[in-house]
Design an enzyme around this catalytic site. Structure first.
Site, short mmCIF file in Angstrom:
data_model
loop_
_atom_site.label_atom_id
_atom_site.label_comp_id
_atom_site.label_asym_id
_atom_site.label_seq_id
_atom_site.Cartn_x
_atom_site.Cartn_y
_atom_site.Cartn_z
N SER A 31 -1.91 74.48 35.32
CA SER A 31 -1.77 73.52 34.20
C SER A 31 -3.11 73.03 33.71
O SER A 31 -3.92 72.55 34.50
CB SER A 31 -1.02 72.26 34.66
OG SER A 31 0.27 72.55 35.04
N HIS A 62 1.81 75.89 29.04
CA HIS A 62 1.56 77.14 29.76
C HIS A 62 1.71 78.29 28.77
O HIS A 62 2.78 78.46 28.19
CB HIS A 62 2.59 77.35 30.88
CG HIS A 62 2.37 76.47 32.07
ND1 HIS A 62 2.23 76.95 33.35
CD2 HIS A 62 2.26 75.13 32.16
CE1 HIS A 62 2.06 75.92 34.18
NE2 HIS A 62 2.08 74.82 33.49
N HIS A 84 7.57 79.40 37.48
CA HIS A 84 7.83 78.52 38.61
C HIS A 84 9.28 78.68 39.07
O HIS A 84 10.16 78.99 38.27
CB HIS A 84 7.60 77.05 38.20
CG HIS A 84 6.22 76.76 37.72
ND1 HIS A 84 5.83 77.03 36.42
CD2 HIS A 84 5.14 76.26 38.36
CE1 HIS A 84 4.56 76.68 36.29
NE2 HIS A 84 4.11 76.22 37.45
N TYR A 86 11.27 76.28 39.74
CA TYR A 86 12.16 75.29 39.09
C TYR A 86 12.65 75.75 37.73
O TYR A 86 13.56 75.15 37.17
CB TYR A 86 11.46 73.92 38.99
CG TYR A 86 10.20 73.89 38.16
CD1 TYR A 86 10.23 74.00 36.78
CD2 TYR A 86 8.96 73.76 38.76
CE1 TYR A 86 9.07 73.97 36.02
CE2 TYR A 86 7.79 73.72 38.03
CZ TYR A 86 7.86 73.84 36.65
OH TYR A 86 6.71 73.83 35.92
N GLU A 87 12.04 76.79 37.18
CA GLU A 87 12.51 77.29 35.88
C GLU A 87 13.82 78.06 36.02
O GLU A 87 14.43 78.43 35.02
CB GLU A 87 11.43 78.16 35.23
CG GLU A 87 10.21 77.33 34.82
CD GLU A 87 9.08 78.16 34.26
OE1 GLU A 87 9.15 78.55 33.09
OE2 GLU A 87 8.11 78.44 35.01
N ALA A 114 -2.64 72.48 39.40
CA ALA A 114 -2.81 71.03 39.34
C ALA A 114 -1.91 70.46 40.44
O ALA A 114 -0.80 70.96 40.63
CB ALA A 114 -2.39 70.51 37.98
N MET A 212 3.97 72.45 42.69
CA MET A 212 5.21 73.21 42.53
C MET A 212 4.97 74.71 42.39
O MET A 212 5.78 75.42 41.78
CB MET A 212 5.98 72.68 41.32
CG MET A 212 6.28 71.19 41.40
SD MET A 212 6.97 70.57 39.86
CE MET A 212 6.80 68.80 40.07
N SER A 213 3.85 75.18 42.93
CA SER A 213 3.54 76.62 42.78
C SER A 213 2.74 77.08 43.99
O SER A 213 2.71 76.40 45.03
CB SER A 213 2.71 76.83 41.51
OG SER A 213 1.45 76.21 41.65
N ASN A 236 -3.57 63.85 39.70
CA ASN A 236 -3.01 62.50 39.81
C ASN A 236 -2.87 62.18 41.29
O ASN A 236 -2.89 63.09 42.13
CB ASN A 236 -1.62 62.46 39.15
CG ASN A 236 -0.67 63.47 39.79
OD1 ASN A 236 -0.74 64.67 39.49
ND2 ASN A 236 0.19 63.02 40.67
N HIS A 248 3.86 64.46 33.21
CA HIS A 248 3.26 65.78 32.98
C HIS A 248 2.05 65.64 32.06
O HIS A 248 1.06 66.35 32.20
CB HIS A 248 4.32 66.71 32.37
CG HIS A 248 3.85 68.12 32.16
ND1 HIS A 248 3.34 68.90 33.19
CD2 HIS A 248 3.81 68.91 31.06
CE1 HIS A 248 3.02 70.09 32.71
NE2 HIS A 248 3.29 70.12 31.42
#
Ligand code: HPA
Length: 277
Positions: A31, A62, A84, A86-87, A114, A212-213, A236, A248
């Site tokens: 990201s 992305h 990802h 989650y997609e 990130a 998440m990756s 963050n 995000h």
């Protein structure tokens, strides 16, 4: 033939027809870090949409393409945008691009992302060299019939992130004067950010940053014999560590701000890795 392998080979045959470039290293851009390619000597590009059967990224910010070119002296392929779990893709689809880049010729996988900082010593904008990872609520990408053509059924994972490559990245950071933390990355399924209780639990499990990756891609790369290294941009502080709510937008803005330093660090690290060969 194994279904995942059949799909991979179909994608590879299409890519081979369109691209003649042979990368030595594969770089996955997380990201906000996608503009890394602007400083490359670009030779060819391949949109994911041009490959039938290839999973497409649906996340705002992305892009979705492979960029082939030289980073200094090193022939590389960059993924501008990744897919990802989650997609809604299977983990096997999530790692298809990793395996495809191996078939294209890449011997090394350089992962970036990130991530939220769990370690209380971290602050937004820091970089963390990934030393190891934990998968949480994400299945192994190797579940299902083993792809014997790529690797063994029960691959060793005692050094996913190569010590030699880690030293090369640490030297690059020192040479460029970029402060570099190091730590353990935990991959969650997402897409929701974590609860403060989850973050406290992850900290006790030994995690320093959360995202998440990355973990599943690293596993697939080790399975097929690639060397792996990775850097997180701490975009963050994780939930409950920071008093702020997570968004995000914040993740992207911090990653964007860190992009020039990141570019310097990754460029030098790739140079150093190239000279190891
Ligand atoms: N949690 C999970 N994934 C993330 C975060 C986070 O705090 N920041 C960037 N990606």
């Amino acid at each position: 033939m194994n279904e995942s392998y059949k799909k991979l080979m179909k994608c590879f045959e299409q890519a081979e027809k369109k691209i003649s470039f042979k990368p030595e290293l594969a770089l996955v851009l997380g990201s906000g870090l996608g503009d890394f390619c602007e400083t490359l000597d670009i030779k060819e590009t391949l949109e994911y949409a041009q490959i039938d059967g290839f999973p497409k990224s649906t996340v705002a910010g992305h892009k979705g393409r492979f960029v082939f070119g030289y980073c200094g002296e090193t022939p590389i392929v960059c993924m501008q945008g990744r897919v990802h779990y989650y997609e809604g893709y299977s983990v096997s689809d999530v790692v298809l691009p990793t395996r495809l880049m191996k078939l294209m010729g890449a011997k090394t996988l350089f992962l970036t992302n990130a991530a939220g900082g769990i370690n209380p010593a971290f602050k937004a904008g820091d970089f963390m060299l990934i030393c190891d990872h934990i998968l949480y609520n994400v299945p192994s990408p190797l579940i299902g019939e083993n792809i014997e053509e790529l690797g063994v059924r029960f691959p060793d994972m005692s050094e996913v992130y190569s010590k030699i490559l880690r030293s090369a990245v640490e030297e690059a950071a020192a040479e460029e004067g970029v402060p570099l933390k190091s730590g353990v990355y935990i991959q969650t399924s997402g897409p929701n950010y974590e609860t403060p209780a989850e973050i406290r639990a992850f900290g006790r499990m030994g995690a320093d940053a959360v995202g998440m990756s990355t973990g599943v891609e690293a596993i697939a790369a080790r399975h097929c014999g690639m060397k792996v290294c990775g850097i997180s941009c701490i975009s963050n502080l994780a939930a409950g560590i920071s008093p702020e709510k997570l968004s995000h937008k914040e993740v992207q803005e911090t990653a964007d701000k860190a992009a020039p330093m990141f570019r310097k660090l990754v460029t030098k690290a790739i140079d150093n890795i190239h000279t190891l060969n």
